[in-house]
Write a protein that holds these residues in place. Structure first.
Motif, PDB file in Angstrom:
ATOM      1  N   ALA A  63     -10.217  13.928  -3.783  1.00 52.66           N
ATOM      2  CA  ALA A  63      -9.248  14.109  -3.137  1.00 52.66           C
ATOM      3  C   ALA A  63      -8.097  13.702  -3.694  1.00 52.66           C
ATOM      4  N   VAL A  64      -8.062  12.737  -4.704  1.00 52.22           N
ATOM      5  CA  VAL A  64      -7.102  12.370  -5.529  1.00 52.22           C
ATOM      6  C   VAL A  64      -6.254  13.281  -6.107  1.00 52.22           C
ATOM      7  N   CYS A  65      -6.912  14.508  -6.371  1.00 50.22           N
ATOM      8  CA  CYS A  65      -6.245  15.817  -7.041  1.00 50.22           C
ATOM      9  C   CYS A  65      -5.335  16.532  -5.968  1.00 50.22           C
ATOM     10  N   GLU A  66      -5.465  16.079  -4.585  1.00 45.26           N
ATOM     11  CA  GLU A  66      -4.536  16.821  -3.656  1.00 45.26           C
ATOM     12  C   GLU A  66      -3.228  15.835  -3.504  1.00 45.26           C
ATOM     13  N   VAL A  67      -3.121  14.826  -4.220  1.00 46.83           N
ATOM     14  CA  VAL A  67      -1.863  14.097  -4.187  1.00 46.83           C
ATOM     15  C   VAL A  67      -0.734  14.650  -4.780  1.00 46.83           C
ATOM     16  N   ASP A  68       0.377  14.743  -4.046  1.00 48.49           N
ATOM     17  CA  ASP A  68       1.579  15.569  -4.864  1.00 48.49           C
ATOM     18  C   ASP A  68       2.671  14.595  -4.886  1.00 48.49           C
ATOM     19  N   ARG A  69       2.696  13.596  -3.940  1.00 52.31           N
ATOM     20  CA  ARG A  69       3.819  12.680  -4.242  1.00 52.31           C
ATOM     21  C   ARG A  69       3.389  11.302  -3.294  1.00 52.31           C
ATOM     22  N   VAL A  99       0.926  -1.120  -0.080  1.00 51.78           N
ATOM     23  CA  VAL A  99      -0.141  -0.167  -0.142  1.00 51.78           C
ATOM     24  C   VAL A  99       0.750   1.201   0.142  1.00 51.78           C
ATOM     25  N   ILE A 100       0.612   2.198  -0.885  1.00 54.22           N
ATOM     26  CA  ILE A 100       1.424   3.341  -1.215  1.00 54.22           C
ATOM     27  C   ILE A 100       0.589   4.453  -0.391  1.00 54.22           C
ATOM     28  N   LYS A 101       1.249   5.249   0.534  1.00 55.58           N
ATOM     29  CA  LYS A 101       0.666   6.520   1.025  1.00 55.58           C
ATOM     30  C   LYS A 101       0.630   7.597   0.007  1.00 55.58           C
ATOM     31  N   PRO A 102      -0.617   8.223  -0.227  1.00 57.99           N
ATOM     32  CA  PRO A 102      -0.603   9.523  -1.063  1.00 57.99           C
ATOM     33  C   PRO A 102      -0.334  10.606   0.075  1.00 57.99           C
ATOM     34  N   VAL A 103       0.486  11.605  -0.556  1.00 61.69           N
ATOM     35  CA  VAL A 103       0.982  12.727   0.486  1.00 61.69           C
ATOM     36  C   VAL A 103       0.740  13.996  -0.446  1.00 61.69           C
ATOM     37  N   LYS A 104       0.352  15.011   0.266  1.00 62.81           N
ATOM     38  CA  LYS A 104       0.070  16.496  -0.088  1.00 62.81           C
ATOM     39  C   LYS A 104       1.294  17.056   0.142  1.00 62.81           C
ATOM     40  N   HIS A 105       1.569  18.305  -0.755  1.00 64.24           N
ATOM     41  CA  HIS A 105       2.737  19.209  -0.688  1.00 64.24           C
ATOM     42  C   HIS A 105       3.304  19.518   0.522  1.00 64.24           C
ATOM     43  N   ASP A 106       2.438  19.545   1.628  1.00 61.50           N
ATOM     44  CA  ASP A 106       2.764  19.870   3.007  1.00 61.50           C
ATOM     45  C   ASP A 106       3.369  18.655   3.786  1.00 61.50           C
ATOM     46  N   GLY A 107       3.339  17.323   3.200  1.00 61.75           N
ATOM     47  CA  GLY A 107       3.849  16.296   3.688  1.00 61.75           C
ATOM     48  C   GLY A 107       2.737  15.495   4.467  1.00 61.75           C
ATOM     49  N   GLU A 108       1.829  16.189   4.538  1.00 61.44           N
ATOM     50  CA  GLU A 108       0.635  15.235   5.421  1.00 61.44           C
ATOM     51  C   GLU A 108       0.066  14.190   4.606  1.00 61.44           C
ATOM     52  N   ALA A 109      -0.457  13.082   4.945  1.00 58.95           N
ATOM     53  CA  ALA A 109      -1.053  12.115   4.080  1.00 58.95           C
ATOM     54  C   ALA A 109      -2.564  12.711   3.598  1.00 58.95           C
ATOM     55  N   VAL A 110      -3.050  12.312   2.373  1.00 55.54           N
ATOM     56  CA  VAL A 110      -4.137  12.853   1.657  1.00 55.54           C
ATOM     57  C   VAL A 110      -5.195  11.763   2.270  1.00 55.54           C
ATOM     58  N   ASP A 111      -6.326  12.368   2.880  1.00 57.79           N
ATOM     59  CA  ASP A 111      -7.523  11.515   3.438  1.00 57.79           C
ATOM     60  C   ASP A 111      -8.319  11.516   1.959  1.00 57.79           C
TER      61      ASP A 111
END
Length: 165
Positions: free
Chosen positions: A128-134, A105-117
């Protein structure tokens, strides 16, 4: 060959296309890495040998998503320091018994380093998938029957520091 069909137009039996794509992704990842094992693989022996892999610097993962027969994204849980979270992103670790696989399972992360809910109202929120930066690796894996899926989508090639040097 469409979803749920076992034969092509000539009546010749074929493997599930998702199985073939996941096998190909595994081959591509293997060509780019040394020894890699998912630290929470249920088949890891002996009991108690689950350990974290050593970091290295190069692309080692092709991140992908899977879709179920009704078109919804397959999801799995991962543990985070702050919560138990959900992801629709995976890395193939092993393909076995013709069409089964262990997926990390790969963790989706926002630009601020927080996990995307990725959830809203108990369901996957595709917005919410659009919030995934890395992406970041997790130590959580799931074993699946690939023949249960109708679609696979490759998302990105990334370095998740999965393998040992």
């Amino acid at each position: 060959m469409g979803c749920g069909k076992k034969d092509d137009v000539l009546g010749v039996s074929r493997d599930n296309c998702v199985c073939e794509v996941v096998r190909a992704i595994k081959d591509i990842q293997d060509a780019a890495e040394d020894v890699c094992e998912c630290p929470t693989n249920c088949f890891q022996e002996p009991l108690g040998s689950l350990v974290n892999p050593t970091k290295r610097n190069r692309v080692d993962t092709r991140v992908f998503t899977l879709k179920t027969a009704d078109g919804s994204p397959f999801h799995a849980f991962f543990r985070d320091d702050k919560c138990a979270c959900v992801s629709i992103f995976f890395r193939v670790e092993e393909v076995f018994d013709n069409c089964c696989a262990t997926l990390r399972v790969i963790k989706p992360v926002k630009h601020d380093g927080e996990a995307v809910d990725l959830t809203k109202g108990g369901k996957i929120d595709l917005g919410a998938v659009c919030e995934v930066d890395r992406f970041e690796r997790t130590d959580d894996c799931v074993t699946v029957d690939l023949s249960c899926f109708c679609a696979i989508q490759c998302i990105a090639d990334v370095d998740l520091d999965i393998c040992e040097d």
